[in-house]
Scaffold this active site. Structure first.
Site, PDB file in Angstrom:
ATOM      1  N   LYS A 175      26.193  47.449  35.862  1.00  0.00           N
ATOM      2  CA  LYS A 175      26.285  46.875  34.440  1.00  0.00           C
ATOM      3  C   LYS A 175      26.773  45.547  34.818  1.00  0.00           C
ATOM      4  O   LYS A 175      27.965  45.144  34.724  1.00  0.00           O
ATOM      5  CB  LYS A 175      27.156  47.799  33.455  1.00  0.00           C
ATOM      6  CG  LYS A 175      26.878  47.782  31.916  1.00  0.00           C
ATOM      7  CD  LYS A 175      27.067  46.330  31.461  1.00  0.00           C
ATOM      8  CE  LYS A 175      28.442  45.902  31.129  1.00  0.00           C
ATOM      9  NZ  LYS A 175      28.642  44.684  30.674  1.00  0.00           N
ATOM     10  N   GLU A 250      39.563  46.174  40.666  1.00  0.00           N
ATOM     11  CA  GLU A 250      39.939  44.778  41.321  1.00  0.00           C
ATOM     12  C   GLU A 250      40.302  43.865  40.006  1.00  0.00           C
ATOM     13  O   GLU A 250      39.277  43.667  39.208  1.00  0.00           O
ATOM     14  CB  GLU A 250      38.949  44.257  42.119  1.00  0.00           C
ATOM     15  CG  GLU A 250      39.607  43.099  43.010  1.00  0.00           C
ATOM     16  CD  GLU A 250      39.503  41.727  42.414  1.00  0.00           C
ATOM     17  OE1 GLU A 250      40.147  41.416  41.704  1.00  0.00           O
ATOM     18  OE2 GLU A 250      38.052  41.164  42.485  1.00  0.00           O
ATOM     19  N   CYS A 284      39.692  35.630  40.545  1.00  0.00           N
ATOM     20  CA  CYS A 284      40.703  36.573  40.612  1.00  0.00           C
ATOM     21  C   CYS A 284      41.720  36.180  41.559  1.00  0.00           C
ATOM     22  O   CYS A 284      42.921  36.241  41.007  1.00  0.00           O
ATOM     23  CB  CYS A 284      40.074  38.047  40.726  1.00  0.00           C
ATOM     24  SG  CYS A 284      39.010  37.889  42.082  1.00  0.00           S
ATOM     25  N   GLU A 382      47.688  35.854  33.589  1.00  0.00           N
ATOM     26  CA  GLU A 382      46.466  35.208  34.453  1.00  0.00           C
ATOM     27  C   GLU A 382      45.725  34.154  33.212  1.00  0.00           C
ATOM     28  O   GLU A 382      45.436  34.698  32.166  1.00  0.00           O
ATOM     29  CB  GLU A 382      45.461  36.287  34.629  1.00  0.00           C
ATOM     30  CG  GLU A 382      44.331  35.586  35.505  1.00  0.00           C
ATOM     31  CD  GLU A 382      43.364  36.887  35.928  1.00  0.00           C
ATOM     32  OE1 GLU A 382      42.922  37.677  35.205  1.00  0.00           O
ATOM     33  OE2 GLU A 382      43.155  36.949  37.300  1.00  0.00           O
TER      34      GLU A 382
HETATM   35  P1  NAI Z   1      36.511  42.036  30.922  1.00  0.00           P
HETATM   36  O1  NAI Z   1      37.267  42.919  31.533  1.00  0.00           O
HETATM   37  O2  NAI Z   1      36.293  42.622  29.333  1.00  0.00           O
HETATM   38  O3  NAI Z   1      34.918  42.134  31.429  1.00  0.00           O
HETATM   39  C1  NAI Z   1      34.572  42.642  32.739  1.00  0.00           C
HETATM   40  C2  NAI Z   1      33.544  43.703  32.754  1.00  0.00           C
HETATM   41  O4  NAI Z   1      33.734  44.851  32.107  1.00  0.00           O
HETATM   42  C3  NAI Z   1      32.167  43.138  31.921  1.00  0.00           C
HETATM   43  O5  NAI Z   1      31.048  43.543  32.479  1.00  0.00           O
HETATM   44  C4  NAI Z   1      32.289  43.640  30.576  1.00  0.00           C
HETATM   45  O6  NAI Z   1      31.131  43.869  29.918  1.00  0.00           O
HETATM   46  C5  NAI Z   1      32.893  45.123  30.933  1.00  0.00           C
HETATM   47  N1  NAI Z   1      33.612  45.660  29.870  1.00  0.00           N
HETATM   48  C6  NAI Z   1      34.157  45.059  28.994  1.00  0.00           C
HETATM   49  N2  NAI Z   1      34.822  46.165  28.182  1.00  0.00           N
HETATM   50  C7  NAI Z   1      34.408  47.374  28.665  1.00  0.00           C
HETATM   51  C8  NAI Z   1      34.953  48.733  28.264  1.00  0.00           C
HETATM   52  N3  NAI Z   1      35.450  49.006  27.337  1.00  0.00           N
HETATM   53  N4  NAI Z   1      34.316  49.843  29.120  1.00  0.00           N
HETATM   54  C9  NAI Z   1      33.544  49.450  30.160  1.00  0.00           C
HETATM   55  N5  NAI Z   1      33.255  48.084  30.536  1.00  0.00           N
HETATM   56  C10 NAI Z   1      33.803  47.071  29.941  1.00  0.00           C
HETATM   57  O7  NAI Z   1      36.762  40.659  31.119  1.00  0.00           O
HETATM   58  P2  NAI Z   1      36.579  39.328  29.948  1.00  0.00           P
HETATM   59  O8  NAI Z   1      36.779  39.591  28.512  1.00  0.00           O
HETATM   60  O9  NAI Z   1      35.187  38.787  30.514  1.00  0.00           O
HETATM   61  O10 NAI Z   1      37.765  38.521  30.410  1.00  0.00           O
HETATM   62  C11 NAI Z   1      39.025  38.478  30.092  1.00  0.00           C
HETATM   63  C12 NAI Z   1      40.090  38.144  31.334  1.00  0.00           C
HETATM   64  O11 NAI Z   1      39.935  39.165  32.184  1.00  0.00           O
HETATM   65  C13 NAI Z   1      39.775  36.915  32.053  1.00  0.00           C
HETATM   66  O12 NAI Z   1      40.394  35.754  31.151  1.00  0.00           O
HETATM   67  C14 NAI Z   1      40.389  37.160  33.103  1.00  0.00           C
HETATM   68  O13 NAI Z   1      41.948  36.893  32.965  1.00  0.00           O
HETATM   69  C15 NAI Z   1      40.197  38.358  33.359  1.00  0.00           C
HETATM   70  N6  NAI Z   1      39.060  38.777  34.405  1.00  0.00           N
HETATM   71  C16 NAI Z   1      39.361  38.934  35.743  1.00  0.00           C
HETATM   72  C17 NAI Z   1      38.136  38.908  36.651  1.00  0.00           C
HETATM   73  C18 NAI Z   1      38.422  39.150  37.821  1.00  0.00           C
HETATM   74  O14 NAI Z   1      37.902  38.553  38.724  1.00  0.00           O
HETATM   75  N7  NAI Z   1      39.264  40.094  38.438  1.00  0.00           N
HETATM   76  C19 NAI Z   1      36.967  38.712  36.170  1.00  0.00           C
HETATM   77  C20 NAI Z   1      36.560  38.725  34.840  1.00  0.00           C
HETATM   78  C21 NAI Z   1      37.667  38.420  33.896  1.00  0.00           C
END
Ligand code: NAI
Ligand code: MG
Length: 479
Positions: A175, A250, A284, A382
């Site tokens: 996904k 992660e 990250c 972050e």
């Molecule tokens: P997010 O954690 O909401 O999204 C990441 C993935 O999870 C996307 O594919 C999203 O569609 C999916 N997702 C979201 N809600 C979900 C749920 N309830 N169940 C299953 N999958 C779900 O991250 P977002 O909103 O894009 O970014 C928010 C913050 O998260 C960023 O500002 C950053 O701080 C952090 N982040 C960290 C990342 C990393 O590399 N560790 C990558 C992206 C975001």
């Protein structure tokens, strides 16, 4: 509008529209124009993909490892041949500079190559139990693996988790992030062309709550790999608890780059700029806290500000140093943190908002916050943008205390020529990776993952193979 791509799910080697018939818009963050309409996946689409992956599993598991490897090597080679095309789409859709996108595509090829090489070399053990027994272990795949991927390294992170999963005989349902589904589907085109069996690699596009959540809750997956926010990581773990699925998380960080008083200020500034500005800070493992010895602070900041001022911020396809942030939501989040920092008493000594020459759009200048104290939110949370928090320290023990004084523990950088100090710090740091004298040192070969709330499980390198296998011990009584 004829240039807007129409994207479907990829399930069982077929292009499938959303069960709901709905689509969602995908943007180019450099222009905020719509570049694609993608299938808006929901639970019925996820069911279909998991069923396909389940059907494909027994034959893929039982295939000769060298035959699985051959397909993965072919995928690596095809990615290299088409790196320019993949890099174009990755840059267009994620906003990352073109040259960086190209490196990430080549890195993805490297994951497929590395794990193709592992497919026929990840052995079990033979355990001595005395003359009456023969005992050995088998490393068996989990089954159907789910991969929920963020937007900051769209294809590279698919390579990172899908390559070891497939190499070990698992099948996969991916996904992608709703912001960046394009290259996941282009990879599907390649897999189809190269003759991957139906159901081995599946992609369901859509929003997190609508498509990601049903995938993470699905009763018929066996493991889930998630990269993203801590908030969603918690939801994934709770969902996995229901069916006792294995989880790899992660979840980002607030990683320090620690500069001691013996460092060369120019080198320290160069490493810090790379640590915080790469991918516009949307990494990250970004080095988002500069911990600098108080005696060296002025010299390092002078060199860092000078270097930061030379960086070009602009549209991804012009191959700037920093592309735009991914979305308006992220832009506002980053801008909000700069304001929070100022309210807390930090001083903006560079940047702080859009570059003056870009009045609109999602571009954010290299930003340095000085006079940050360790307890401030901008030193704890972050930010996920090109915003560096500068904190001073007086000695090694204070540096270590500040470095470890956050909930995260993903990576840490140490800049010093004193070997004893570097190794004492490396031992003491709560982080899954420590970089000494070169931030981001390492590669596809080196294990990566977090301590504390940065998650658990290790990706990359040989270590990742343990995520996608389970051990079966077979004990035989000779009679
Ligand atoms: P997010 O954690 O909401 O999204 C990441 C993935 O999870 C996307 O594919 C999203 O569609 C999916 N997702 C979201 N809600 C979900 C749920 N309830 N169940 C299953 N999958 C779900 O991250 P977002 O909103 O894009 O970014 C928010 C913050 O998260 C960023 O500002 C950053 O701080 C952090 N982040 C960290 C990342 C990393 O590399 N560790 C990558 C992206 C975001
Ligand atoms: Mg989110």
């Amino acid at each position: 509008m004829s240039t807007v791509l129409q994207l479907s799910h990829f399930i069982d080697n077929a292009w499938v529209p959303a069960a709901s018939g709905e689509q969602f818009e995908v943007y180019d963050p450099s222009t905020e124009q719509v570049i694609a309409l993608a299938a808006r996946g929901t639970a019925p689409d996820v069911d279909k993909a998991v069923e396909a992956a389940r059907r494909a599993f027994p034959a893929w598991r039982d295939a000769k490892p060298r035959d699985r490897a051959a397909l993965l090597f072919a995928l690596a080679n095809a990615l290299r041949e088409r790196a320019a095309d993949f890099a174009h789409w990755e840059a267009l859709n994620s906003g990352k500079p073109l040259a960086r996108a190209r490196r990430e595509i080549l890195g993805t090829a490297r994951y497929f190559e590395f794990y193709a090489g592992a497919a026929d070399k990840f052995y079990g053990d033979s355990i001595p139990l005395g003359g009456d027994y023969v005992d050995f272990t088998l490393r068996e795949p989990l089954g159907v693996t789910a991969h929920i991927v963020p937007w900051n390294f769209p294809l590279n992170m698919i390579g990172r988790s899908v390559a070891p999963a497939l190499a070990m005989g698992n099948t996969a349902v991916v996904k992608p992030a709703e912001q960046t589904p394009i290259t996941a589907l282009k990879l599907a085109e390649l897999a189809l062309e190269l003759g991957f069996p139906a159901g081995v690699y599946n992609v369901v596009t859509g929003y997190g709550e609508e498509a990601g959540a049903p995938l993470s809750r699905h009763a018929d997956i066996d493991g889930i790999t998630f990269t993203g926010s801590v908030e969603v990581g918690r939801l994934i773990m709770k969902a996995a608890a229901e069916h006792i699925h294995s989880v790899v998380l992660e979840l980002g960080g607030k990683s320090p780059i620690i500069v001691f008083e013996d460092a060369d200020p120019a080198h320290a500034a160069a490493e810090t700029a790379k640590a915080i500005y790469s991918n516009s800070g949307q990494v990250c493992s970004a080095g988002s806290r500069l911990l600098v010895h108080e005696r060296l602070k002025d010299d390092v900041l002078e060199a860092l500000v000078a270097r930061s001022q030379t960086l070009r911020v602009g549209p991804a396809l012009e191959d700037p140093d920093l592309g735009p942030l991914i979305s308006r939501e992220q832009f506002e989040r980053v801008q909000g943190y700069v304001e929070t920092g100022q309210q807390e008493g930090a001083r903006v000594i560079l940047g702080g908002t859009r570059p003056p020459e870009r009045a609109r759009g999602l571009f954010f200048s290299p930003t340095i916050l000085d006079n940050v104290r360790p307890e401030m939110r901008v030193a704890q949370e972050e930010i996920f943008g090109p915003v560096l928090s500068v904190i001073t320290f007086q000695d090694e023990s204070e540096a270590l205390k500040i470095a470890n004084g956050v909930h995260y523990g993903l990576v840490a950088g140490v800049i010093t020529n004193d070997l004893g100090r570097a190794l004492r710090m490396a031992r003491g740091l709560h982080a899954g990776q420590v970089f000494i004298n070169e931030y981001f040192a390492g590669g596809e070969e080196t294990p990566f993952g977090g301590y504390k709330q940065s998650g658990f499980g290790r990706e990359k390198g040989w270590e990742a193979l343990y995520n996608y296998t389970q051990v079966k011990n077979i004990a035989i009584r000779i009679r």
